[in-house]
Design an enzyme around this catalytic site. Sequence first.
Site, PDB file in Angstrom:
ATOM      1  N   GLY A  47       9.566   4.833 -22.002  1.00 37.92           N
ATOM      2  CA  GLY A  47      11.067   4.275 -22.377  1.00 37.92           C
ATOM      3  C   GLY A  47      11.964   5.762 -23.409  1.00 37.92           C
ATOM      4  N   HIS A  62      12.287  -3.458 -25.989  1.00 39.19           N
ATOM      5  CA  HIS A  62      12.685  -2.004 -26.652  1.00 39.19           C
ATOM      6  C   HIS A  62      13.786  -1.487 -27.266  1.00 39.19           C
ATOM      7  CE1 HIS A  62       9.966   0.652 -29.058  1.00 39.19           C
ATOM      8  NE2 HIS A  62      10.447   1.447 -28.920  1.00 39.19           N
ATOM      9  N   GLU A  63      14.056  -0.725 -25.976  1.00 39.92           N
ATOM     10  CA  GLU A  63      14.891   0.452 -25.954  1.00 39.92           C
ATOM     11  C   GLU A  63      16.395  -0.284 -26.711  1.00 39.92           C
ATOM     12  OE1 GLU A  63      14.226   2.987 -25.539  1.00 39.92           O
ATOM     13  OE2 GLU A  63      11.728   2.236 -25.410  1.00 39.92           O
ATOM     14  N   CYS A  81       6.450   3.490 -30.612  1.00 35.08           N
ATOM     15  CA  CYS A  81       7.703   3.963 -30.620  1.00 35.08           C
ATOM     16  C   CYS A  81       7.925   6.148 -31.077  1.00 35.08           C
ATOM     17  CB  CYS A  81       8.430   3.171 -31.334  1.00 35.08           C
ATOM     18  SG  CYS A  81      10.180   4.294 -31.405  1.00 35.08           S
ATOM     19  N   LEU A  82       8.461   6.319 -29.367  1.00 37.01           N
ATOM     20  CA  LEU A  82       8.548   7.344 -30.453  1.00 37.01           C
ATOM     21  C   LEU A  82       8.401   8.174 -31.238  1.00 37.01           C
ATOM     22  CD1 LEU A  82       9.286   8.853 -26.802  1.00 37.01           C
ATOM     23  CD2 LEU A  82       7.169   9.103 -27.232  1.00 37.01           C
ATOM     24  N   HIS A  89      16.885  -0.644 -29.429  1.00 34.87           N
ATOM     25  CA  HIS A  89      17.406   1.476 -30.052  1.00 34.87           C
ATOM     26  C   HIS A  89      18.761   0.975 -30.409  1.00 34.87           C
ATOM     27  CE1 HIS A  89      13.389   3.278 -30.819  1.00 34.87           C
ATOM     28  NE2 HIS A  89      13.304   3.285 -29.815  1.00 34.87           N
ATOM     29  N   GLN A  97      17.537   8.178 -30.081  1.00 35.30           N
ATOM     30  CA  GLN A  97      15.864   8.244 -30.536  1.00 35.30           C
ATOM     31  C   GLN A  97      16.304  10.529 -30.021  1.00 35.30           C
ATOM     32  OE1 GLN A  97      13.350   5.951 -27.250  1.00 35.30           O
ATOM     33  NE2 GLN A  97      12.027   6.392 -29.630  1.00 35.30           N
TER      34      GLN A  97
END
Length: 285
Positions: free
Chosen positions: A180, A264-265, A222-223, A268, A185
């Site tokens: 994702g 999760h996204e 998470c990236l 963000h 990000q």
Amino acid sequence: MSGLSSRHVLVVDDEPELCPVIRKALRSYDYHITCAKNGYDALRLYDQERDSFSLILTDINMPGMSGCELALDLKARGSRIPILLMSDDCIQPLPIKCRSLGLSGCLAKPFTPDKLRHALDETSRMANRVCESTAKALNLRVYPDPILREYCTPISTYDSDLQALSEQMFIFMRENCGVGLAGPQVGIIERIIVADDSETALCLVNPEIISASGTERMVEGCLSLPGVQVDVARNAHVGVIGKRQDGKRISIEADGLLARILQHEIDHLNGTLICDYDPVSKMYL
Ligand SMILES: [Zn+2]
């Protein structure tokens, strides 16, 4: 030479009569055409003069190697040349997974010279925008970059720029082995996310959770938080509404991994990170 390569199309079709027709149709326009009789021939030509082609126009259904298989092989060779499919039976829009292979669209057969030229022009224009978008915008933002704490603004314009951004986000996510990715990000403070749980790949614009039930815990990464893993309790099932990148409404009932990715996204987009669920994890940042 740059003028030539900016309009050099590799046409791949097993019907030998089609390529001369395309060449004739584009004779008055500034297109240079090379013909391949199947996918293997196309790969041979690509290997010989890979820097020369600006676009590949390929039939979907060919004996031996389909247009999609050709796209896979080209991607494996590191090609970023945009690919336009042609078929008697186009699925529109192309599934996102196809587009992430570099497939830009599908031109329905039979086509007029005008339709052909318009499709080639549009594919080239989109490819240029994707390149610009990659160069300008898509840099991974890593904690404690303040952009990750921004509340993202809703998107109201659904144009080719947004389409290009969504495609580039898919590519970026996959290249970084993510499942994702959210706008902030990659430096975009707007409400757009992409997700791929390997069964479902989707882009959501202005996503909203409208229903939620059950609770599950899972360790997430998470990236934007490299090396950090947090055990996060989230809803097991969520209903999410939003729009696709083309502006069409979409409604999803998700559970399992997809439900988790979406939550999760969407976090963000509101400036929330997994470390907020476990303050101890911030010690490792
Ligand atoms: Zn994340």
